[in-house]
Design an enzyme around this catalytic site. Structure first.
Site, PDB file in Angstrom:
ATOM      1  CD  GLU A   1      -2.400   1.254   2.812  1.00  0.00           C
ATOM      2  OE1 GLU A   1      -3.486   1.851   2.935  1.00  0.00           O
ATOM      3  OE2 GLU A   1      -1.822   0.685   3.766  1.00  0.00           O
TER       4      GLU A   1
ATOM      5  CE  LYS B   1      -8.380   0.524   3.756  1.00  0.00           C
ATOM      6  NZ  LYS B   1      -7.352   1.188   4.583  1.00  0.00           N
TER       7      LYS B   1
ATOM      8  CB  CYS C   1      -4.192  -1.053   5.369  1.00  0.00           C
ATOM      9  SG  CYS C   1      -3.318  -0.422   6.830  1.00  0.00           S
TER      10      CYS C   1
END
Length: 524
Positions: free
Chosen positions: A273, A336, A386
């Site tokens: 990321e 995301k 994440c």
């Protein structure tokens, strides 16, 4: 009040609540004393037993603060001290609800002590189900299941996911408190005490016999690139060109090693990321650097990038598949789905601005609406970015969508090693839960590969550059946990509600007996 119905002395209950919070903390990485998790459940249950509802809630809050304040201390590195403390208090409030529920069920536990393990399991699952969803989409950090990365109970994830692992840990804790309370209140009750001890041992050790999913025999060589950042801290975004260059150079060096015979040719390269905090779809220089790295290595790169939009301050956190010849494949682009509130987008911005002067550093990250299923020539990757690894549905959706391996792209540069290792424990659980080999790749570490039994391979150090190759087994049968989804958790929540309702008549009876005892005392 009869001695048989007295709670523990207040100072004893307070010490037990503090010890419960400390035991929970030590059960999680970086300490990893997983066997303390059921002990913590038992200590909190004992502290709140037979207390008034307000007292039970207060003791749960104390345990929650002792647990969450140090567990989440890495958040202050990016957000400041006040948001860290507010988040910790908010999370501790859920343990306050748990303490209140424990106090509510006291008459039931006194009458049917054998139910204590079951009720403990149900209450912990229900508490986590609520905390994982509310408010603002929830914050699942600190679930009991995430403390069990090296424990036998981890294998239960293949059957019922994180909720079943939490349930098992809490059941063991309930058996421990039932054992301890029976020995304290009835010193000669050896048979029942032995039964609770055996039950706790079976729940803790028995899952070691549960078979984990076996992925397919076919393998693909995957390289993860931990490029590192010039220095840790929030200002790493100001050095985004250097961060991108670190990942480009590391990949080009890998290509040179392959040509020289010092390394194997990978089938796929994965960057973390924020490897390119410069939007490569809008910035020709960034695109040229990434294209050069992909051409050098000769295979696709799945890279984490921040994409800008035409709206000022609006961004997207993305995983992009970059082909060595044709460039970015926008058909294999993951946005995301679960941005973190107050970190990646700011709800209630005017109010939050009063809390912290760093509020306006947080841009408006727009959420994606499709699961992270990225189809590459090597394998179909379940891309999770994440903190999304903490959310059951986000990970499961990639597997039901066809993911053959799981990839967690993360950026720990604004946090610390403790946060990275807590996140790696979640990756371990997800690999077992879905029967898919997994990896975590971070800008600064910890990066690693994980097998379907939760075993960690090729773990890197923290805050140092690294390139790691590993043969990952791709695909495999879907596990029972994948197929059943959230239904076991919903069933546990429903049962928890039923148990709380069923205890109402017993509480009324206990309240009447207490009032009668107090009246008799006054007459004397």
């Amino acid at each position: 009040m009869p001695a048989a119905h007295r709670p523990l002395r207040r100072w004893v209950a307070l010490l037990l609540a503090v010890a419960a919070g400390a035991a929970l903390l030590l059960a999680f990485p970086p300490y990893g004393l997983w066997w303390l998790a059921p002990v913590a459940v038992a200590l909190l249950a004992a502290a709140t037993h037979r207390r008034r509802l307000r007292g039970g809630a207060g003791l749960g809050m104390i345990a929650g603060l002792v647990f969450f304040v140090p567990l989440l201390d890495w958040t202050h590195l990016a957000a400041g001290w006040l948001p860290w403390l507010l988040l910790s208090f908010a999370q501790a409030a859920y343990l306050a609800l748990l303490g209140l529920a424990g106090a509510w069920l006291s008459p039931l536990h006194d009458r049917r002590r054998a139910l204590w393990p079951l009720t403990a399991g149900l209450l912990w699952v229900a508490q986590e189900a609520l905390r994982d969803r509310a408010p603002f989409g929830g914050f699942p950090w600190g679930r009991l299941a995430f403390s069990q990365g090296e424990a036998p109970a981890l294998r239960l994830a293949v059957v019922g996911g994180a909720p079943l692992v939490t349930f098992a840990v809490a059941v063991a804790g309930g058996a421990l408190v039932a054992l301890a309370w029976r020995r304290w209140s009835r010193p000669r009750s050896w048979p029942a005490a032995a039964g609770f001890a055996v039950a706790a041992a079976v729940v803790l050790a028995g899952p070691a016999l549960v078979p984990v999913a076996q992925p397919a025999a076919a393998t693909r060589t995957v390289a993860i690139v931990q490029g590192n950042v010039p220095r840790l801290g929030l200002d790493f975004n100001a050095q985004r060109a250097a961060v991108l260059l670190n990942h480009v150079r590391a990949t080009e060096q890998l290509a040179a090693d392959v040509r020289a015979g010092r390394a194997r040719q990978p089938d796929l390269v994965i960057w973390p990321e924020n490897a390119s905090d410069i939007d490569p779809l809008r910035n020709p220089d960034a695109a040229q650097q990434i294209a050069g790295a992909a051409t050098a290595i000769g295979v696709p790169i799945l890279l984490g990038a921040v994409l800008r939009s035409d709206i000022e301050g609006e961004i997207r956190n993305a995983g992009i598949l970059w082909q060595p010849v044709t460039g970015p494949d926008l058909d294999q682009l993951y946005i995301k789905r679960h941005p973190v509130p107050f970190a990646e987008y700011m709800p209630l911005r005017p109010i939050a601005r009063v809390v912290s002067d760093k509020v306006d550093l947080v841009k408006n990250m727009v959420a994606g609406d499709t699961p992270g299923v990225v189809r590459t020539p090597a394998a179909t990757v379940g891309d999770v970015i994440c903190f999304e690894v903490a959310y059951d549905a986000v990970v499961r959706d990639t597997v039901t969508g066809g993911a053959q391996i799981l990839a967690v792209q993360t950026n720990n540069a604004t946090f610390n090693e403790a946060e990275a290792r807590q996140q790696l424990a979640m990756v371990q659980l997800r690999a077992v839960e879905h029967g898919r080999e997994a990896l975590m790749v971070s800008t600064v570490g910890v990066s690693a590969f994980v097998g379907t039994a939760g075993q960690v391979y090729r773990s890197t150090g923290f805050n140092e550059p690294a390139v790691v190759l590993h043969d990952m087994r791709v695909d495999g049968p879907r596990t029972l946990a994948t197929r059943s989804g959230h239904w076991p958790e919903l069933a546990a929540v429903a049962l928890a509600v039923l148990v709380l309702v069923a205890a109402t008549p017993l509480r009324r009876r206990r309240r009447g007996a207490r009032a009668a005892a107090e009246s008799t005392t006054e007459e004397r």
